[in-house]
Enzyme design. Structure first.
Site, PDB file in Angstrom:
ATOM      1  N   VAL A 483       0.832  -1.206   0.000  1.00 17.06           N
ATOM      2  CA  VAL A 483       0.000   0.000   0.000  1.00 17.06           C
ATOM      3  C   VAL A 483       0.864   1.252   0.000  1.00 17.06           C
ATOM      4  O   VAL A 483       1.873   1.336   0.694  1.00 17.06           O
ATOM      5  CB  VAL A 483      -0.956   0.028   1.216  1.00 17.06           C
ATOM      6  CG1 VAL A 483      -2.039  -1.000   1.072  1.00 17.06           C
ATOM      7  CG2 VAL A 483      -0.212  -0.182   2.516  1.00 17.06           C
ATOM      8  N   ASP A 484       0.448   2.201  -0.794  1.00 16.73           N
ATOM      9  CA  ASP A 484       1.047   3.523  -0.758  1.00 16.73           C
ATOM     10  C   ASP A 484       0.525   4.234   0.493  1.00 16.73           C
ATOM     11  O   ASP A 484      -0.521   3.869   1.028  1.00 16.73           O
ATOM     12  CB  ASP A 484       0.656   4.299  -2.022  1.00 16.73           C
ATOM     13  CG  ASP A 484       1.145   5.718  -1.996  1.00 16.73           C
ATOM     14  OD1 ASP A 484       2.335   5.928  -1.710  1.00 16.73           O
ATOM     15  OD2 ASP A 484       0.327   6.624  -2.239  1.00 16.73           O
ATOM     16  N   LYS A 485       1.251   5.231   0.982  1.00 14.55           N
ATOM     17  CA  LYS A 485       0.807   5.934   2.195  1.00 14.55           C
ATOM     18  C   LYS A 485      -0.125   7.082   1.865  1.00 14.55           C
ATOM     19  O   LYS A 485      -1.308   7.055   2.195  1.00 14.55           O
ATOM     20  CB  LYS A 485       2.022   6.450   2.987  1.00 14.55           C
ATOM     21  CG  LYS A 485       1.622   7.225   4.252  1.00 14.55           C
ATOM     22  CD  LYS A 485       2.834   7.753   4.989  1.00 14.55           C
ATOM     23  CE  LYS A 485       3.483   8.900   4.255  1.00 14.55           C
ATOM     24  NZ  LYS A 485       2.622  10.129   4.228  1.00 14.55           N
TER      25      LYS A 485
END
Length: 798
Positions: A483-485
Site C-alpha cells: 500500500v502507498d501511504k
C-alpha cells in the site's frame, strides 16, 4: 497534479473493429485470435482456422467481394451509454455492436449468432431501457408454434397404435410427418443454420450435435414413411414395421427452443446491474439562471458551468460542486457507502447520488460521458466481457468435446447394431441421437462468463469496479498487499500544521509562509498546494519568482525580491551545502493520528525555518488493515515519504513492514522482488508515481479518488478510495470463484453421467435407456441451471 477529487475512472479510447477477410466477422484488434501480414498490411482473424485459410490463399480473400464494406462504415464507439449520459453522437440501435459472451473476439454490427459456438450475440452497447431482443422474440414465437404442433405428434406416437385409437401405420406416419415437418424445418431452422455454420467454419459446437441428432431422427423417419422397402430387417419391429421418430425430432426441437427462450431471458438479467446504474441519472435538471429564475432542461443539454438546483428526494444530475446550501447525499449506489454524506458549499457531488434532505445549488463540472457514472458503466461493460483464467480449462475441453461426442455417438450406434436387442439398428439410432443431444456443451461454455458478468455488476453496486476478469479471479489468491501511504492510508490532503522560525529575530512565520507559497505556486505537488492554500487563507499575496527550478522528490528554488530562496527536504538543502541547526530536525506537536512532513526554507544559503504539514490517517484505514490481517494478508507500506513519517503512520496502524524514501521507479522493483519470492502481490495506490507498481503487481488496486494514470494501470478501482473496498473485493472474488467452480463441476458431472446413460452403458445391468426427448430436456435444463446459479451472485454479501 490534478485534484484527486476531480479524477475519476478514465475514458479508454475505443479501437475500431476490423473485418476478418475470411469469414467477414468484425474483430477487435486488441482481442484477435490470430493475425497475419500480407502485402505490408496486417490482417486480424476471429480464429486460427480463418488465419490458416488466409495464409494458404491470401489473394482469394483479399479480393473477395464485400471486404470493403466496413471501410464505408464510420468507426463506432466501443460503448454507448444512457441517452442522457452519452456524448452528442448516439449509436443507432441497428448500428449497435454485438459480441459473443463465450468468444469476445467475435464482434459484428447488428444482432446475430456466433460462428464459433452458435450462441446469440449480445449487444456491446448498453442502454437504460431494455431494447427488444429480436432473437428472443423469434425463439419465443417458434417455441409456441412448435409446442402446439409437437403435442399431437407426441400423443399420436403414444396412443396411435392403441386399440381404442388405432390408426394404420401409413396414416399415422403421414399425420406425424405433416405435423412434425414445420416444427423441424421452420422451428428448428436457426439450429440447422448454426449447424451448417459450424461445419463451414470448422468450429464444432452444441448446434453441431443438435443438428446431427434431430436431422438424423427426422430424415430416418421420412425415409421410413415414404421408402420403407429400403430398410433391412434389423430396423423392423417384431410386427415388421419400420419405427419412425417424428415425435423425437419434433419434441427435441421444441425443448431446445424452450431452453433457448429461458436462456435468453435469463441472460438479459445479467446486464441488470448496468441498467440499474444508468437509471440513476435523472431525465432532467433544474438550471438556475443568473437572475435566479429556474427552468427545467433535458439532461443532455446541461453544460459545464451551468448552475442547478437539487431538491430533496431528487438525484444529482451530473458531477459538480456545491455552491450554496447543504444536505445529506446518499452515494451508496456509486461508492458502496451505506451512510449518507453531509455536503456543504465547496464539496463535490456525484451524478446519480440521491439528495436525501436539504436543497442546494451546484455547478456542473463533468457532464455526458465524462461523468463518473458514465465511466463506471463503461468499465463495468468492458469487464463483463473479459476472460477469466479459469475459462481456459473450459475452452480447452470444449475444443475436443464435440468431436469426442460425435465419436461416442458413432461408437454407440455400432455397439448397439452388433450387440443390442432387436431391432438393433433402430435402437442404435435412438441411443446415438440421445448421446448427441444430451452432450451439448452449452453449460460448459456458459459456466465462467455468466458468473463474471453478474459478479462485475454486483461489484459496481458495492463501489468496486473490476476492469478485467483476471484481476477479479487473482484477488482471492493474494497473500501480500503493498500500500502507498499518501492518499491510500492517509487522506492525501496535507495541511499546514505549524510553522517554525529558526531565527526569532529573522523572518516571521507569515513571511516564511509567503516565501514558500510564492515558490510552490508553480508546483503541483500536494504539499505545495497545501502551502499555497494556507497562504491564501491568510490573504498573503505571492511575490514574483525568477529563475524557478524544481527537483522531483527534493524541492524547489528561485529568486524572490533578489533573494535566493529554497524550499524542500533536509537532503535537498544539504545537497546544496546548507545544514540545518541542531535540534531543528524534529517535528512540533501534531495530533497522534497524523503524519508529519517538514518543508525546510533557506534564504541566501542560510536555514530560515520549517513548515510542518500533517496528513491524517483515514478514519476507515485501521478497520481495513485489521480485517486484511485477520484474512492472513501480509501488509507492506511503500512510500516515497521520509522514514520517520512513514514509521509514525505504520506504528499507528500496526504495519510491521515499511519501505520508505522510495523513488517512483523503485516501487515497481520492490513489487517484482516480492513476486520473485513466490508472493501473490496486490498493490494499492492513487498517484502517478504508483502507476508502474500497480502495473507490476499481480493485481493493481487504484483509489477512485486518485489520478487517471493510476486508475488506468489498475485491474480494480475502489470508487470511494476506501481500503475497506479491498475487503469487499476479496469477498466478491471468493464468491465468484466458488460460483464458477460450482458451474464447471455441474457441467462436467452432468456430461460424465449423462453420456453413459444415453449411450445405454447401464442397460445390461439396470435396463436404463434415455429417450432423446428426455435428453433434450436435460440439456436445456443444464444451461438454464448454470445461469440461475450465476444470478445468485447478485445477492452475494460484501
Amino acid at each position: 497534479m490534478p485534484d484527486p477529487q476531480e479524477s475519476g475512472p478514465p475514458i479508454v479510447p475505443s479501437v475500431p473493429s476490423v473485418k476478418d477477410p475470411v469469414c467477414g466477422m468484425l474483430v477487435d484488434p486488441q482481442k484477435y485470435a490470430s493475425k497475419a501480414e500480407h502485402g505490408g498490411k496486417t490482417y486480424y482473424f476471429c480464429s486460427t482456422r480463418c488465419a490458416e485459410r488466409f495464409e494458404k490463399e491470401p489473394e482469394k480473400f483479399i479480393a473477395a467481394p464485400g471486404t470493403a464494406d466496413m471501410e464505408q462504415h464510420p468507426a463506432l464507439p466501443s460503448h454507448s451509454v444512457h441517452p442522457q449520459l452519452a456524448a452528442p453522437v448516439q449509436v443507432a440501435a441497428n448500428n449497435a455492436r454485438y459480441t459473443c459472451p463465450m468468444h469476445p473476439e467475435i464482434v459484428q454490427i447488428g444482432a446475430g449468432t456466433c460462428p464459433k459456438c452458435g450462441m446469440a450475440l449480445e449487444p456491446m452497447d448498453v442502454f437504460a431501457n431494455v431494447e427488444p431482443d429480436p432473437e428472443y422474440d423469434s425463439m419465443r414465437r417458434r417455441f409456441w408454434v412448435s409446442a402446439a404442433l409437437s403435442l399431437p405428434v407426441l400423443l399420436l406416437s403414444m396412443f396411435g397404435e392403441n386399440s381404442d385409437f388405432y390408426l394404420a401405420p401409413g396414416v399415422k406416419n403421414g399425420i406425424e410427418f405433416l405435423l412434425a415437418t414445420p416444427v423441424v424445418l421452420w422451428g428448428g431452422w436457426p439450429f440447422f443454420e448454426r449447424f451448417w455454420a459450424s461445419l463451414v467454419h470448422r468450429s464444432p459446437n452444441m448446434f453441431t450435435l443438435i443438428g446431427l441428432g434431430t436431422g438424423a431422427a427426422y430424415l430416418d423417419s421420412v425415409a421410413a414413411t415414404f421408402f420403407p422397402q429400403i430398410f433391412p430387417e434389423s430396423f423392423r419391429s417384431m410386427y415388421g414395421a419400420i419405427p419412425v421418430y417424428f415425435e423425437a425430432a419434433a419434441v427435441i426441437t421444441t425443448l431446445v427452443l424452450l431452453g433457448q427462450v429461458l436462456e435468453l431471458r435469463a441472460r438479459q438479467k445479467t446486464s441488470g446491474a448496468i441498467r440499474a446504474l444508468l437509471n440513476l441519472a435523472p431525465q432532467q435538471a433544474h438550471v438556475v439562471a443568473n437572475d435566479g429564475s429556474e427552468r427545467d432542461v433535458a439532461l443532455e443539454q446541461v453544460k459545464p458551468g451551468d448552475r442547478m438546483r437539487v431538491r430533496p428526494g431528487e438525484r444529482v444530475p451530473v458531477d459538480g460542486v456545491v455552491l450554496e446550501g447543504a444536505s445529506a447525499v446518499d452515494e451508496s449506489m456509486v461508492t458502496g457507502e451505506a451512510m449518507p454524506v453531509e455536503k456543504a458549499a465547496g464539496d463535490r457531488v456525484t451524478g446519480g447520488a440521491l439528495n436525501t434532505s436539504g436543497s442546494f445549488v451546484m455547478q456542473a463540472e463533468r457532464v455526458g460521458s465524462e461523468t463518473l457514472l458514465a465511466q463506471i458503466v463503461k468499465l463495468v461493460a468492458e469487464a463483463q466481457r473479459s476472460r477469466a483464467p479459469m475459462q481456459r480449462l473450459a475452452d480447452k475441453v470444449s475444443g475436443y468435446f464435440v468431436p469426442a461426442v460425435v465419436g461416442a455417438a458413432a461408437l454407440t450406434f455400432v455397439v448397439w447394431a452388433f450387440l443390442g436387442p432387436q431391432p438393433r439398428l433402430a435402437h442404435g439410432l435412438v441411443n446415438a441421437v440421445a448421446v448427441l443431444i444430451i452432450a451439448c456443451p452449452c453449460a460448459l461454455g456458459l459456466a465462467t462468463p455468466m458468473s463474471i458478468m453478474v459478479a462485475v455488476g454486483r461489484g459496481a453496486h458495492a463501489g468496486v469496479l473490476v476492469r478485467n476478469a483476471e484481476a477479479l479471479e487473482t484477488l482471492a489468491k493474494v497473500d501480500t498487499l503493498v500500500v502507498d501511504k499518501t492518499g491510500t492510508l492517509t487522506e492525501g490532503k496535507p495541511q499546514v500544521g505549524n510553522i517554525e522560525s529558526f531565527d526569532p529575530s529573522g523572518l516571521s512565520n507569515n513571511e516564511l509562509l509567503s516565501l514558500a507559497a510564492s515558490l510552490e505556486l508553480s508546483s503541483e505537488h500536494p504539499l505545495a498546494r497545501a502551502i499555497v492554500r494556507a497562504a491564501e487563507e491568510k490573504k498573503l499575496a505571492p511575490a514574483p519568482v525568477k529563475e524557478f527550478t524544481a527537483t522531483p522528490g527534493g524541492g524547489v528554488g528561485g529568486r524572490i525580491q533578489g533573494k535566493i530562496v529554497l524550499a524542500g527536504t533536509a537532503k535537498f538543502l544539504r545537497d546544496r551545502g546548507i545544514d540545518l541547526p541542531s535540534g531543528r530536525r524534529s517535528a512540533a506537536f501534531v495530533p497522534a493520528a497524523s503524519a508529519v512532513t517538514p518543508v525546510y526554507i533557506a534564504v541566501d544559503g542560510r536555514p530560515a525555518g520549517a513548515i510542518l504539514l500533517t496528513d491524517r490517517i483515514k478514519a476507515s484505514t485501521p478497520e481495513a488493515i485489521h480485517a486484511l490481517r485477520q484474512d492472513s494478508v501480509r501488509v507492506v507500506m511503500l512510500t516515497g515519504d521520509r522514514r520517520i513519517t512513514a514509521l509514525t503512520v505504520a506504528n499507528e496502524l500496526g504495519i510491521e513492514e515499511v519501505e520508505a524514501e522510495v523513488q517512483p521507479q523503485q516501487k515497481s522493483e520492490i513489487v517484482k522482488r516480492l513476486r520473485d519470492q513466490g508472493r501473490i502481490v496486490a498493490m494499492a495506490g492513487d498517484g502517478i508515481n504508483d502507476a508502474p507498481a500497480l502495473a507490476a503487481a499481480d493485481v493493481g488496486i487504484a483509489m477512485g479518488t486518485g489520478t487517471d494514470v493510476a486508475i488506468e494501470s489498475a485491474g480494480i478501482t475502489l470508487v470511494k478510495g476506501d481500503l475497506r473496498g479491498i475487503v469487499r473485493a476479496r469477498k466478491l472474488s471468493r464468491a465468484t470463484i466458488k460460483n464458477i467452480r460450482q458451474n464447471l463441476a455441474f457441467a462436467f458431472l452432468y456430461n460424465a453421467l449423462g453420456i453413459p446413460i444415453a449411450a445405454g452403458v447401464f442397460y445390461p445391468i439396470f435396463g436404463w435407456l434415455l429417450s432423446p426427448m428426455l435428453a433434450s430436456a436435460a440439456m436445456s435444463f443444464s444451461s438454464v441451471s448454470v445461469i440461475a446459479n450465476a444470478l445468485r451472485l447478485r445477492k452475494a454479501p460484501l
